[in-house]
Design an enzyme around this catalytic site. Sequence first.
Site, PDB file in Angstrom:
ATOM      1  N   SER A  29       0.840  -1.201   0.000  1.00 33.87           N
ATOM      2  CA  SER A  29       0.000   0.000   0.000  1.00 33.87           C
ATOM      3  C   SER A  29       0.867   1.240   0.000  1.00 33.87           C
ATOM      4  CB  SER A  29      -0.912   0.009   1.227  1.00 33.87           C
ATOM      5  OG  SER A  29      -1.564   1.258   1.344  1.00 33.87           O
ATOM      6  N   HIS A  43      -1.257  -1.262  -4.215  1.00 36.58           N
ATOM      7  CA  HIS A  43      -2.547  -0.877  -3.663  1.00 36.58           C
ATOM      8  C   HIS A  43      -2.564   0.632  -3.448  1.00 36.58           C
ATOM      9  CE1 HIS A  43      -6.335  -1.814  -1.641  1.00 36.58           C
ATOM     10  NE2 HIS A  43      -6.005  -0.921  -0.725  1.00 36.58           N
ATOM     11  N   ASP A  63      -4.787   3.676  -1.958  1.00 31.88           N
ATOM     12  CA  ASP A  63      -5.900   4.064  -1.094  1.00 31.88           C
ATOM     13  C   ASP A  63      -6.373   5.472  -1.445  1.00 31.88           C
ATOM     14  OD1 ASP A  63      -6.306   1.826   0.784  1.00 31.88           O
ATOM     15  OD2 ASP A  63      -4.219   2.236   1.335  1.00 31.88           O
ATOM     16  N   MET A  98      -9.087   8.273  -0.487  1.00 30.86           N
ATOM     17  CA  MET A  98     -10.010   8.679   0.566  1.00 30.86           C
ATOM     18  C   MET A  98     -10.498  10.099   0.297  1.00 30.86           C
ATOM     19  SD  MET A  98      -7.814   7.303   3.818  1.00 30.86           S
ATOM     20  CE  MET A  98      -6.848   5.786   3.705  1.00 30.86           C
ATOM     21  N   HIS A 141      -8.445   1.347  -4.194  1.00 33.51           N
ATOM     22  CA  HIS A 141      -9.499   1.181  -3.198  1.00 33.51           C
ATOM     23  C   HIS A 141     -10.155   2.542  -2.991  1.00 33.51           C
ATOM     24  CE1 HIS A 141     -10.490   0.248   1.311  1.00 33.51           C
ATOM     25  NE2 HIS A 141     -11.564   0.359   0.572  1.00 33.51           N
ATOM     26  N   MET A 160     -12.408   4.745  -1.223  1.00 32.06           N
ATOM     27  CA  MET A 160     -13.170   5.032  -0.007  1.00 32.06           C
ATOM     28  C   MET A 160     -13.848   6.376  -0.201  1.00 32.06           C
ATOM     29  SD  MET A 160     -10.302   3.609   2.647  1.00 32.06           S
ATOM     30  CE  MET A 160      -8.958   3.660   1.433  1.00 32.06           C
ATOM     31  N   MET A 192     -12.125  -5.580   4.732  1.00 31.56           N
ATOM     32  CA  MET A 192     -11.341  -4.691   5.585  1.00 31.56           C
ATOM     33  C   MET A 192     -11.147  -5.323   6.954  1.00 31.56           C
ATOM     34  SD  MET A 192     -10.486  -2.200   3.698  1.00 31.56           S
ATOM     35  CE  MET A 192      -9.700  -1.256   5.023  1.00 31.56           C
ATOM     36  N   ASP A 250      -7.129  -6.171   3.969  1.00 36.14           N
ATOM     37  CA  ASP A 250      -6.431  -4.898   4.103  1.00 36.14           C
ATOM     38  C   ASP A 250      -6.626  -4.371   5.513  1.00 36.14           C
ATOM     39  OD1 ASP A 250      -5.337  -2.388   3.873  1.00 36.14           O
ATOM     40  OD2 ASP A 250      -6.769  -1.644   2.393  1.00 36.14           O
TER      41      ASP A 250
END
Length: 219
Positions: free
Chosen positions: A7, A31, A33, A35, A64, A66, A134, A172
């Site tokens: 990540s 990966h 992330d 957000m 991912h 979010m 998660m 994750d």
Amino acid sequence: MVRLAPSILSADFASLGDDITTVTPQADWLHVDVMDGHFVPNLTIGPPVVKSIRHHTRLPLDCHLMMTNPGEYLGSFREAGADRCSVHVEVGDTAKLCAQMRDLGLGVGLAVNPETPFEAVEPWLGHIDLLLVMTVHPGFGGQRFMAEVVPKVAAARAAIAAGGHDVLIEVDGGIDAETVGEVARAGAEVFVAGNAIFGHDDPVAAAAELRRVAEAATA
């Protein structure tokens, strides 16, 4: 087959390209992330950073999202070079979002938070390529692994096998050499790790140890 997805949330963004190059020998995916400060209480990166990463590596980019409104950005992530995106079942519109990802040529991922029961994602197993379970509450790196989520991983593995679905299970949150074996035995195949890799003095050795433990757990 064990897949490691370091990540980049835990990488040094001032030298992100170098950090990616360093871990590449032990990375199967990267990966990313994303957000939005609404779905989770943190704000990170968007398509421009994904585009920069895409120019730097051939590793598959596993994004991912979010976000409360991922459908408005899926096209941008695809154009930036994302290979797959995972949206949260908790935001709703799952059928529409899965179809949109499929139409864009993205790998279709569905993420589920620790407190959300497996039953919320089970109806979608025939429509996705990846189930992201998660093992921490999303929003911040470095959190404690939630062992109470492991039965959800096992339930997902059983349902995928029973239904004959071609779906990978990704985990994750708090994944390190102490926890990776537990989720591997439960049926996870893709392991996202941030601090356990980038926070180590030797990230490649740390990633190799994660892979060794995961493979030993499923041998």
